[in-house]
Design a protein around this motif. Structure first.
Motif, PDB file in Angstrom:
ATOM      1  N   UNK A   1     -39.746 -36.282 -50.705  1.00 10.89           N
ATOM      2  CA  UNK A   1     -40.659 -35.182 -50.425  1.00 10.89           C
ATOM      3  C   UNK A   1     -41.099 -35.181 -48.975  1.00 10.89           C
ATOM      4  N   UNK A   2     -41.329 -36.364 -48.408  1.00 14.58           N
ATOM      5  CA  UNK A   2     -41.756 -36.470 -47.014  1.00 14.58           C
ATOM      6  C   UNK A   2     -40.652 -35.997 -46.079  1.00 14.58           C
ATOM      7  N   UNK A   3     -39.411 -36.355 -46.371  1.00 11.54           N
ATOM      8  CA  UNK A   3     -38.279 -35.931 -45.540  1.00 11.54           C
ATOM      9  C   UNK A   3     -38.131 -34.409 -45.603  1.00 11.54           C
ATOM     10  N   UNK A   4     -38.231 -33.833 -46.793  1.00 10.70           N
ATOM     11  CA  UNK A   4     -38.134 -32.375 -46.935  1.00 10.70           C
ATOM     12  C   UNK A   4     -39.236 -31.665 -46.155  1.00 10.70           C
ATOM     13  N   UNK A   5     -40.445 -32.193 -46.235  1.00 11.55           N
ATOM     14  CA  UNK A   5     -41.562 -31.579 -45.484  1.00 11.55           C
ATOM     15  C   UNK A   5     -41.315 -31.673 -43.980  1.00 11.55           C
ATOM     16  N   UNK A   6     -40.797 -32.812 -43.519  1.00 12.61           N
ATOM     17  CA  UNK A   6     -40.505 -32.986 -42.110  1.00 12.61           C
ATOM     18  C   UNK A   6     -39.455 -31.977 -41.656  1.00 12.61           C
ATOM     19  N   UNK A   7     -38.371 -31.876 -42.420  1.00 12.33           N
ATOM     20  CA  UNK A   7     -37.301 -30.936 -42.061  1.00 12.33           C
ATOM     21  C   UNK A   7     -37.796 -29.498 -42.083  1.00 12.33           C
ATOM     22  N   UNK A   8     -38.627 -29.164 -43.045  1.00 17.45           N
ATOM     23  CA  UNK A   8     -39.161 -27.811 -43.141  1.00 17.45           C
ATOM     24  C   UNK A   8     -40.077 -27.505 -41.957  1.00 17.45           C
ATOM     25  N   UNK A   9     -40.902 -28.490 -41.572  1.00 19.65           N
ATOM     26  CA  UNK A   9     -41.857 -28.289 -40.488  1.00 19.65           C
ATOM     27  C   UNK A   9     -41.161 -28.129 -39.133  1.00 19.65           C
ATOM     28  N   UNK A  10     -40.105 -28.897 -38.895  1.00 22.54           N
ATOM     29  CA  UNK A  10     -39.443 -28.872 -37.612  1.00 22.54           C
ATOM     30  C   UNK A  10     -38.152 -28.056 -37.587  1.00 22.54           C
TER      31      UNK A  10
END
Length: 82
Positions: free
Chosen positions: A69-78
């Protein structure tokens, strides 16, 4: 042994927050929260982040549910995509 210098040693229920696994053990830790154990008695409940039920060393596998979930949020944010 000197009197009145040692903490009270009693039974406590520990609960793994990630899996819900519970076990009873002797401890000096205490808590305001209590839980009824299988023997019908109430014991203090201590919630722990990790136990033998969820630790990769004991389970033989790693659980990445939070990391994914953290990786997905990071990719979505950047704006990074696969």
């Amino acid at each position: 042994m000197k009197k009145d210098i040692h903490p009270d040693y009693h039974k406590v229920v520990f609960q793994d927050s990630s899996t819900g696994y519970k076990f009873i053990s002797g401890s000096t830790a205490t808590s305001e929260e209590t839980i009824k154990w299988e023997d019908g008695n109430d014991y203090p409940l201590i919630r722990v982040e990790i136990s033998s039920d969820s630790h990769p060393f004991y389970t033989g596998k790693q659980k990445f549910t939070q990391a994914d979930g953290a990786v997905d949020r990071f990719n979505k944010k950047y704006g990074l995509s696969n």
